[in-house]
Design an enzyme around this catalytic site. Sequence first.
Site, PDB file in Angstrom:
ATOM      1  N   ARG A   1       5.067 -24.572 -29.292  1.00  0.00           N
ATOM      2  CA  ARG A   1       4.147 -25.659 -28.961  1.00  0.00           C
ATOM      3  C   ARG A   1       4.211 -26.835 -29.921  1.00  0.00           C
ATOM      4  O   ARG A   1       4.241 -27.989 -29.505  1.00  0.00           O
ATOM      5  CB  ARG A   1       2.690 -25.161 -28.964  1.00  0.00           C
ATOM      6  CG  ARG A   1       2.201 -24.650 -27.670  1.00  0.00           C
ATOM      7  CD  ARG A   1       1.198 -23.557 -27.933  1.00  0.00           C
ATOM      8  NE  ARG A   1       1.869 -22.497 -28.651  1.00  0.00           N
ATOM      9  CZ  ARG A   1       2.527 -21.510 -28.069  1.00  0.00           C
ATOM     10  NH1 ARG A   1       2.547 -21.422 -26.771  1.00  0.00           N
ATOM     11  NH2 ARG A   1       3.168 -20.587 -28.764  1.00  0.00           N
ATOM     12  N   THR A   2       4.200 -26.568 -31.204  1.00  0.00           N
ATOM     13  CA  THR A   2       4.085 -27.678 -32.145  1.00  0.00           C
ATOM     14  C   THR A   2       5.304 -28.583 -32.031  1.00  0.00           C
ATOM     15  O   THR A   2       5.186 -29.800 -31.889  1.00  0.00           O
ATOM     16  CB  THR A   2       3.917 -27.144 -33.586  1.00  0.00           C
ATOM     17  OG1 THR A   2       2.755 -26.308 -33.604  1.00  0.00           O
ATOM     18  CG2 THR A   2       3.739 -28.271 -34.582  1.00  0.00           C
TER      19      THR A   2
ATOM     20  N   ARG B   1       7.908 -27.998 -40.472  1.00  0.00           N
ATOM     21  CA  ARG B   1       7.239 -26.704 -40.613  1.00  0.00           C
ATOM     22  C   ARG B   1       8.067 -25.881 -41.571  1.00  0.00           C
ATOM     23  O   ARG B   1       9.297 -25.880 -41.497  1.00  0.00           O
ATOM     24  CB  ARG B   1       7.146 -26.004 -39.258  1.00  0.00           C
ATOM     25  CG  ARG B   1       6.698 -24.569 -39.385  1.00  0.00           C
ATOM     26  CD  ARG B   1       6.420 -23.927 -38.061  1.00  0.00           C
ATOM     27  NE  ARG B   1       5.179 -24.415 -37.492  1.00  0.00           N
ATOM     28  CZ  ARG B   1       4.636 -23.942 -36.378  1.00  0.00           C
ATOM     29  NH1 ARG B   1       5.234 -22.969 -35.720  1.00  0.00           N
ATOM     30  NH2 ARG B   1       3.499 -24.429 -35.913  1.00  0.00           N
TER      31      ARG B   1
ATOM     32  N   LYS C   1      23.406 -23.248 -46.597  1.00  0.00           N
ATOM     33  CA  LYS C   1      24.398 -23.337 -47.676  1.00  0.00           C
ATOM     34  C   LYS C   1      23.738 -23.465 -49.033  1.00  0.00           C
ATOM     35  O   LYS C   1      24.408 -23.648 -50.041  1.00  0.00           O
ATOM     36  CB  LYS C   1      25.289 -24.570 -47.461  1.00  0.00           C
ATOM     37  CG  LYS C   1      26.042 -24.601 -46.159  1.00  0.00           C
ATOM     38  CD  LYS C   1      26.916 -25.859 -46.144  1.00  0.00           C
ATOM     39  CE  LYS C   1      27.453 -26.176 -44.766  1.00  0.00           C
ATOM     40  NZ  LYS C   1      27.976 -27.539 -44.693  1.00  0.00           N
TER      41      LYS C   1
ATOM     42  N   HIS D   1      -2.433 -26.422 -41.237  1.00  0.00           N
ATOM     43  CA  HIS D   1      -1.768 -26.841 -39.995  1.00  0.00           C
ATOM     44  C   HIS D   1      -2.647 -27.943 -39.391  1.00  0.00           C
ATOM     45  O   HIS D   1      -3.314 -27.748 -38.388  1.00  0.00           O
ATOM     46  CB  HIS D   1      -1.653 -25.628 -39.063  1.00  0.00           C
ATOM     47  CG  HIS D   1      -0.753 -25.809 -37.888  1.00  0.00           C
ATOM     48  ND1 HIS D   1      -0.220 -27.033 -37.508  1.00  0.00           N
ATOM     49  CD2 HIS D   1      -0.294 -24.897 -36.975  1.00  0.00           C
ATOM     50  CE1 HIS D   1       0.521 -26.852 -36.421  1.00  0.00           C
ATOM     51  NE2 HIS D   1       0.494 -25.573 -36.084  1.00  0.00           N
TER      52      HIS D   1
HETATM   53  C1  NCD Z   1       0.161 -21.333 -34.927  1.00  0.00           C
HETATM   54  C2  NCD Z   1       0.942 -21.498 -36.221  1.00  0.00           C
HETATM   55  O1  NCD Z   1       2.141 -21.722 -36.199  1.00  0.00           O
HETATM   56  O2  NCD Z   1       0.286 -21.413 -37.244  1.00  0.00           O
HETATM   57  N1  NCD Z   1       0.880 -21.697 -33.790  1.00  0.00           N
HETATM   58  C3  NCD Z   1       0.823 -22.976 -33.362  1.00  0.00           C
HETATM   59  O3  NCD Z   1       1.253 -23.891 -34.040  1.00  0.00           O
HETATM   60  N2  NCD Z   1       0.213 -23.216 -32.197  1.00  0.00           N
HETATM   61  C4  NCD Z   1      -0.469 -20.021 -34.785  1.00  0.00           C
HETATM   62  C5  NCD Z   1       0.368 -18.787 -34.944  1.00  0.00           C
HETATM   63  O4  NCD Z   1       1.584 -18.824 -35.097  1.00  0.00           O
HETATM   64  O5  NCD Z   1      -0.235 -17.714 -34.899  1.00  0.00           O
END
Ligand code: NCD
Length: 314
Positions: free
Chosen positions: A53-54, A103, A82, A131
């Site tokens: 999703r993100t 991320r 590497k 997040h």
């Molecule tokens: C979350 C995350 O990555 O922290 N997912 C997301 O971005 N919607 C929640 C999760 O991974 O549990």
Amino acid sequence: MHFAGRHVISIADFDRAEIIAILDHAQRMAEAPQRDLLRGHLMATLFFEPSTRTRLSFEAAMQKLGGRVIGFSDAASTSAKKGESLADTIRMVEQYADVIVMRHPRDGAARLAASLSRVPVINGGDGGNQHPTQTFLDLYTIRSHFPQLTDAAAPPLTIGFAGDLRYGRTVHSLLHALCHFRANLLTVAPRGLELPQSYLDDAARAGLTVEACPSLAEAARRCDVLYMTRLQEERFPDPLEFDHIKATYRLTAALLRDANPRLRILHPLPRVNEIATDVDATQHAAYFTQAGNGIPVRQAILALVTGHAAQGQP
Ligand code: NCD
């Protein structure tokens, strides 16, 4: 209030008025899509950890605003494999792109990247830490059902957090944001996965009440919003303990029999075992709409930090 050029690393970097301004801006994005706002702009997505999703909603948000996207979703296919450092990766990508979304599995990685980048860095999750863009879309979703969230004179909402409250970064970010609003918090966490003390202290300082609740059914009866989370297997030190907890922690339609009729169930997704699919058809399930809200919210954030808010807006 100044958003242009700003990094989005932790929700704690935003005050109440700024949070509300971002939600309002997202609302305008949802009501009046702007197809050319970021034409000629490039966003880099650096995903050192899995995401659906993100990353996809950031990419969709950018493309729907007329911008373009480069990036990777698997660090094993990059020079990180590497041995290249995150710092060196950022020093290059900031020259390629107008905004960076990243991320990373390590807490603090996004803050480090921001310290090295001239272009805005947006944290799409750093370890078990924060997040923030998920939080903006969580707040947006809560406000769409309960507009009194941002009304300081309204009675506080009761918001439950359930699941892995120790390692779940979405809970940590959302709790910090709620410190700007009025809420009574209920927590339902397996033993050992309770909220870290520092978050309890932050909530107390902000005047939020936090009460441990013994069961999901009781939380469903008492809450306006129940924020479910997945057990963060990848951050779990003991696999045997993980299997044991996983088997015992699950919200089903049967557990919602006496739920508050207004209850809305949120989940950042992905869900694994913790929400049975028979919950999806109930009036309470709000998690797929919540995921959809990622588009206008991330459009608003991209537009604001690149200094391209729509005319007449902050
Ligand atoms: C979350 C995350 O990555 O922290 N997912 C997301 O971005 N919607 C929640 C999760 O991974 O549990």
